[in-house]
Design an enzyme around this catalytic site. Structure first.
Site, mmCIF file in Angstrom:
data_model
loop_
_atom_site.group_PDB
_atom_site.id
_atom_site.type_symbol
_atom_site.label_atom_id
_atom_site.label_comp_id
_atom_site.label_asym_id
_atom_site.label_seq_id
_atom_site.Cartn_x
_atom_site.Cartn_y
_atom_site.Cartn_z
ATOM 1 N N GLU A 1 8.206 4.510 2.820
ATOM 2 C CA GLU A 1 6.991 3.812 3.266
ATOM 3 C C GLU A 1 6.045 4.792 3.976
ATOM 4 O O GLU A 1 4.832 4.764 3.776
ATOM 5 C CB GLU A 1 7.393 2.662 4.206
ATOM 6 C CG GLU A 1 6.251 1.948 4.893
ATOM 7 C CD GLU A 1 6.484 1.807 6.382
ATOM 8 O OE1 GLU A 1 5.649 2.301 7.158
ATOM 9 O OE2 GLU A 1 7.520 1.202 6.784
ATOM 10 N N GLU B 1 8.657 13.544 7.079
ATOM 11 C CA GLU B 1 8.674 12.134 7.461
ATOM 12 C C GLU B 1 10.096 11.630 7.690
ATOM 13 O O GLU B 1 10.315 10.738 8.500
ATOM 14 C CB GLU B 1 7.989 11.288 6.384
ATOM 15 C CG GLU B 1 6.524 11.616 6.180
ATOM 16 C CD GLU B 1 5.676 11.388 7.423
ATOM 17 O OE1 GLU B 1 5.917 10.401 8.162
ATOM 18 O OE2 GLU B 1 4.767 12.213 7.677
HETATM 19 ZN ZN ZN Z 1 7.952 3.913 10.730
#
Ligand code: ZN
Length: 1067
Positions: free
Chosen positions: A147, A222
């Site tokens: 995401e 990330e």
């Molecule tokens: Zn997050």
């Protein structure tokens, strides 16, 4: 339960008090900042999930109001523009949904089978969403990392962070992405049509063609990677999600929710954590990550959503341009149903606690049920929603009251029915429990349920619940969330499980059928309690016990890292070192202006040059009172605020004010009990809340401080609402020791979890309180000082003399506060409603005492003695992450004069330099800087940050960054437009009226707002340099630092910089 859930999308079924679950999203909305535009820290803190205000509110949503709602389609006849076949889509179903005044169309994409719901109405706040079903087989956090990662560059937008570019340069009214336990949502919204299409295009390209699946570095940044600068150093884990989840795992509240969900669903995907367990995240490989995207991010596994007043055919064309290159395929992503079990179970776990005080009761004890393993019909869902509200929806609701009155724990666990997943479940329980009492909690819950099943709820409680739920459904007040998004979450809750998405939107028939059954006296609630709770043995009792030895929990990770390093060959170590520096270099290299130009943007000419004015008429009443009225369409609802000057209240009583505010509605009045009063509020209004409001006023030495009494009701019930306010203010009893003691315990528990999960608010508030008198008042009523006060108060109310003092303090506050002189009444409704209320307001004021009364206090000036000493401070709690704040007062320290360009610069700095250094390189979940235009406080903060000193260094280098900045015309324009997007944030009518009130209180004129707007629109690179000179003072002698961190880390800073800060052990 997972930590991964949207809170607002509660269905009709769960029209009630429930957990506002933590959502895992790509960024933290700036809303959560206590300074800057939000004048009251108290409000900001109370907005924290589970906060005092949050706890009293409930989130029924979504429904549209009657046929005249602003979003309503003008006619129930399908518009001519609707095509049944176009751009590769075929229309399968249409329905006029009267609850939302909308035509709802279900399309299927011929080639791929992708489904689209296209909603047509007059709402200018257009919404788009792409939703993928993403169940997991482990807790490595793949969907969550994905995401984040898909928004880091894509085929058509080959730059490092299109998401940040959009935050910086679009007029969006909503921009985020959210991971649930079984799905991932990508929603955007905008009122500007071109901007809306730009956002949709970037999001579609991101989900289908992200760079992250071919570029390992995005995954490393990330998700997670090893960090090592040289062979002698200790190996480290880094990664945005890794660190975000460390923050989540530091919160016992969230740990409790997670354990409950995992225990309730031992056999399906919900037993894992889709957000990622920091201990497991490093098991995830890049190859698994790639495969997950390839499998699930496919049109055949997608559901799309469009909503609003844009062209319905253009939607199809835009979507098809992305879908057409895919072929249909079978994607197995269905979520298994958890079969209900026949034996109750119990689970005992531990959480990291501070060593705390002697005898502190800190266990969590809860009982939870999965309610069903078959699909429930709408009326049953609705019944469960009513049941939930009746049991828990207000502090006077019988189950919640029984838990509070038992004194077995400090606070009721914010729970109730959760219906965001495939099967609804319910959690009831207490925290702050003496572990020895945990069986008693379970017995209390079941015996209270038995009692309610047998004797039912009172007719007055049912009437109040019906009114409240109906009011909120029709008001459809989704706060800052776009209405289209709230409706999407509602539809998706069925749609994602291959159920009919239309049923969730059509609640009107079920509501009236349910209401008539209630009215006929039929026992509809008793059978629900029996079949879904008492006779349902799929029950789990969770005990979560404190363990000071677990604090910070860093030992395990350290061992893990030592083992990993020990197992590496020299060659491998070199590779890690190389990778670390390569990644850093990449992260520190900005995209070129040519590359950035790929992000579509509006022109300055697309932006309205003038401010939007809220219609306001102001009338002076007797005794210096003022009546402000805003003629806005509110669908027959009257919103009313009464602001009482806090100045007559002596300083020493300030910390007592928040509890005074709560006591007004939670102890009953002269003629009715607490329960009766609560029911009257429910029957006659859509809610009444009372809280303090403070802020600095630019150019004035004295801040403003008020008590806000806020209510809403149908126009026809305005007299009832004013009567209620009158009774609450003048005759509230203020003498219920038991209730007061509960509120103190609850506040203490709430503040203690708040400082762990929202340390940024506490740190920034602490800094502001050193320099800004308004902030100092707020800190006394909502910050760490308040927590310290509450702790001593908890002891004080235990003895009789102490309670006598408290009682007389509460009465003294009322006496000082309640005078009609200078009261400001603010009303928002349409002209017809307003005209019926005018004279009632005069009567309301006339009934209040005048300042000339012999008992009245003269208003004081706030004294600078209330400011906190200027110092650096570490607030230490058991946590694995840090919240680092640094600030100075630009008006006082730098002689800076406010210019609208400051908004452009602070936003730009937040989304470039700070984002890159503190989030991307540093690995913190979030960071930003902000100027409070009233006080002049300029504050940097970081959120769930692994670093301390490195972050401060990044803050300190900001001025140099701005000085060396070269900004193309395009980039400057984007920065200005993005700033305008925040300034012109979309507001529902109650928000507009309230904003006008705060502007009035703070003396902000329309001329001033227009001037600032002109300055924003005219921002030049010179302004960036000028601002650099101002924030230089934050780095210099004027700057102060406050961080929420662990004791170890606070001390480690002292090793490097002796006397750097005062170490304050909070928990
Ligand atoms: Zn997050």
């Amino acid at each position: 339960m997972s930590t991964l859930r949207r809170g607002l999308s509660s269905s009709v079924a769960v029209a009630a008090w429930r957990a506002k679950p933590v959502r895992i999203a790509i960024h933290m909305p700036r809303l959560a900042v206590p300074f800057g535009a939000s004048p009251s820290l108290a409000q900001a803190l109370y907005r924290v999930p589970g906060g005092l205000m949050g706890r009293q509110s409930f989130h029924v949503l979504g429904a549209a109001a009657p046929a005249v709602a602003p979003a309503a389609a003008s006619t129930a006849t399908l518009p001519d523009a609707i095509v049944t076949k176009a751009h590769g889509f075929t229309l399968h179903r249409t329905q006029f949904v009267k609850e939302y005044g909308s035509h709802v169309l279900l399309y299927k994409h011929d080639k791929t089978g992708a489904e689209l719901i296209s909603v047509l109405n007059n709402d200018e706040n257009k919404t788009f969403g792409a939703v993928f079903r993403t169940p997991v087989d482990d807790s490595t956090g793949i969907p969550h990392i994905l995401e984040h990662s898909v928004l880091c560059g894509s085929r058509k937008y080959p730059i490092k962070k299109p998401f940040v570019e959009l935050m910086k340069s679009s007029m969006n009214t909503f921009l985020n992405a959210t991971t649930y336990p079984d799905r991932t949502c990508y929603p955007v919204a905008s009122t500007n049509t071109q901007d809306f299409y730009n956002l949709v295009d970037v999001y579609l390209d991101a989900v289908f063609h992200p760079r992250c699946v071919s570029d390992r570095r995005v995954f490393e940044q990330e998700g997670w990677h090893f960090e090592l600068d040289n062979k002698e150093e200790l190996l480290n884990y880094k990664g945005v999600v890794f660190n975000e989840m460390k923050g989540v795992y530091s919160s016992p509240d969230k740990r409790h929710h997670r354990i409950v969900q995992q225990a309730l669903f031992p056999d399906n995907t919900y037993r894992h954590d889709s957000g990622g367990d920091p201990e497991v995240i490093p098991d995830l490989t890049f190859e698994q990550f790639q495969q997950f995207h390839a499998k699930y991010y496919h049109p055949s596994n997608a559901r799309f959503w469009f909503y609003g007043d844009d062209d319905p055919v253009k939607r199809l064309a835009l979507l098809d341009s992305y879908l057409e290159e895919f072929e249909r395929r079978d994607v197995n992503s269905s979520v298994e149903t958890q079969k209900l079990m026949h034996t109750p179970r119990s689970v005992t776990e531990y959480y990291a606690a501070g060593d705390g005080e002697e005898g502190e009761q800190k266990a969590y004890v809860s009982v939870s049920w999965v309610l069903s393993d078959t699909v429930l019909d709408v009326e049953t869902e609705l019944g469960l929603g009513f049941l939930n509200y009746l049991m828990l929806g207000t502090p006077a609701a019988p189950l919640r009251k029984a838990l509070n009155d038992s004194r077995l724990g400090a606070a009721v666990i914010v729970g109730g029915v959760d219906d965001d997943l495939k099967q609804p479940f319910i959690t009831l329980g207490l925290k702050g429990v003496d572990p020895a009492d945990s069986d008693k909690v379970e017995v209390l819950i079941t015996s209270k349920l038995e009692e309610l099943a047998a004797s039912g709820f009172s007719a007055s409680a049912i009437e109040a619940a019906v009114n409240t739920i109906e009011f909120l459904l029709r008001e459809n007040n989704t706060k800052s969330e776009p209405r289209g998004l709230s409706l999407m979450h509602r539809a998706v809750r069925s749609w994602i499980y291959d159920r009919d998405p239309f049923t969730q939107m059509q609640w009107e028939d079920a509501l009236s059928s349910f209401k008539s059954k209630l009215a006929s006296g039929q026992d509809v609630l008793g059978p629900l309690i029996r079949s879904f709770l008492l006779n349902n043995h799929h029950r789990v009792t969770v005990r979560l016990l404190p363990d000071p030895k677990l604090a910070a929990n860093t030992a395990k990770e350290k061992v893990q890292l030592e083992v990993a390093k020990g197992a590496m060959t020299d060659e491998q170590l070199n590779a890690v070192i190389e990778n670390t520096s390569a990644l850093k270099e990449l992260q520190e290299t900005p995209d070129t202006p040519e590359a950035l130009a790929c992000i579509p943007a509006l022109q300055l000419s697309d932006i309205p040059q003038s401010i939007t004015k809220v219609p306001t008429s102001s009338k002076a009443l007797t005794d210096g009172a003022t009546l402000l009225s805003h003629d806005l369409f509110t669908n027959d609802v009257l919103y009313l605020e009464a602001a009482f000057d806090l100045r007559p209240v002596p300083d020493r009583l300030l910390p007592m004010v928040p509890l005074f505010c709560r006591s007004l509605t939670q102890m009953g009045t002269a003629s009715e009990s607490f329960v009766e009063l609560t029911e009257r509020i429910g029957r006659k209004t859509g809610g009444i809340s009372i809280y303090p409001f403070t802020s600095a006023v630019r150019g004035k030495e004295q801040p403003v401080a008020y008590i806000m009494v806020r209510g809403k009701a149908m126009g026809s019930k305005s007299a009832d609402m004013l009567d209620l306010m009158h009774d609450i203010l003048l005759t509230a009893r203020l003498d219920d020791r038991q209730r007061f003691t509960q509120m103190v315990a609850e506040t203490k528990a709430f503040m203690e979890s708040g400082i762990i999960s929202s340390g940024n608010l506490f740190a920034a508030a602490r800094l502001a309180a050193q320099r800004d008198l308004g902030a100092a008042l707020a800190e006394t009523m909502a910050g760490l000082s308040y927590l310290e006060f509450i702790r001593s108060l908890a002891k004080k109310v235990e003895n009789d003399d102490g309670w006598q003092e408290v009682k007389s303090d509460l009465k003294a506050i009322r006496l000082a506060l309640l005078q009609r002189n200078g009261v400001i009444i603010n009303m928002t409704a349409d002209a017809a409603t307003l005209s019926t209320v005018d004279h009632r307001v005069s009567d309301f004021l006339a009934a209040l005492p005048a300042a000339s009364a012999p008992t009245a206090n003269a208003p004081q000036s706030w004294s600078n003695a209330l400011l906190l000493p200027r110092t650096n401070e570490a607030l230490c709690v058991p946590t694995q992450v840090n919240y680092v704040a640094k600030a100075a007062n630009l008006f006082q320290d730098a002689g800076y004069e406010l210019n609208g360009s400051a908004y452009v610069v602070e936003k730009y700095l937040s989304s470039t330099w700070l984002w890159d250094r503190v989030r991307i390189v540093g690995g913190a979940y979030s960071t930003f800087c902000s100027l409070d235009s009233h006080s002049g406080m300029f504050t940097y903060v970081s959120y769930r940050d692994p670093n301390l000193l490195d972050t401060l260094e990044a803050y300190d280098d900001s001025a140099n960054y701005l000085r060396s900045l070269e900004l193309s015309k395009d980039e400057l324009t984007k920065a200005i437009i993005g700033t305008m997007g925040s300034i012109d944030a979309y507001q529902l009518p109650d928000d507009k009226g309230y904003s006008a009130l705060t502007q009035h209180l703070l003396g902000v004129t329309d001329e001033e707002r227009q001037l600032q707007r002109d300055q924003i629109l005219g921002t030049s690179i010179k302004d960036f340099k000028a601002f650099a000179d101002a924030i230089e003072y934050v780095r210099g002698a004027a700057g102060r630092v406050v961080a929420v961190t662990s004791l170890d880390k606070a001390k480690s800073v002292l090793d490097k910089k002796p006397d750097f800060w005062k170490v304050n052990k909070v928990l």
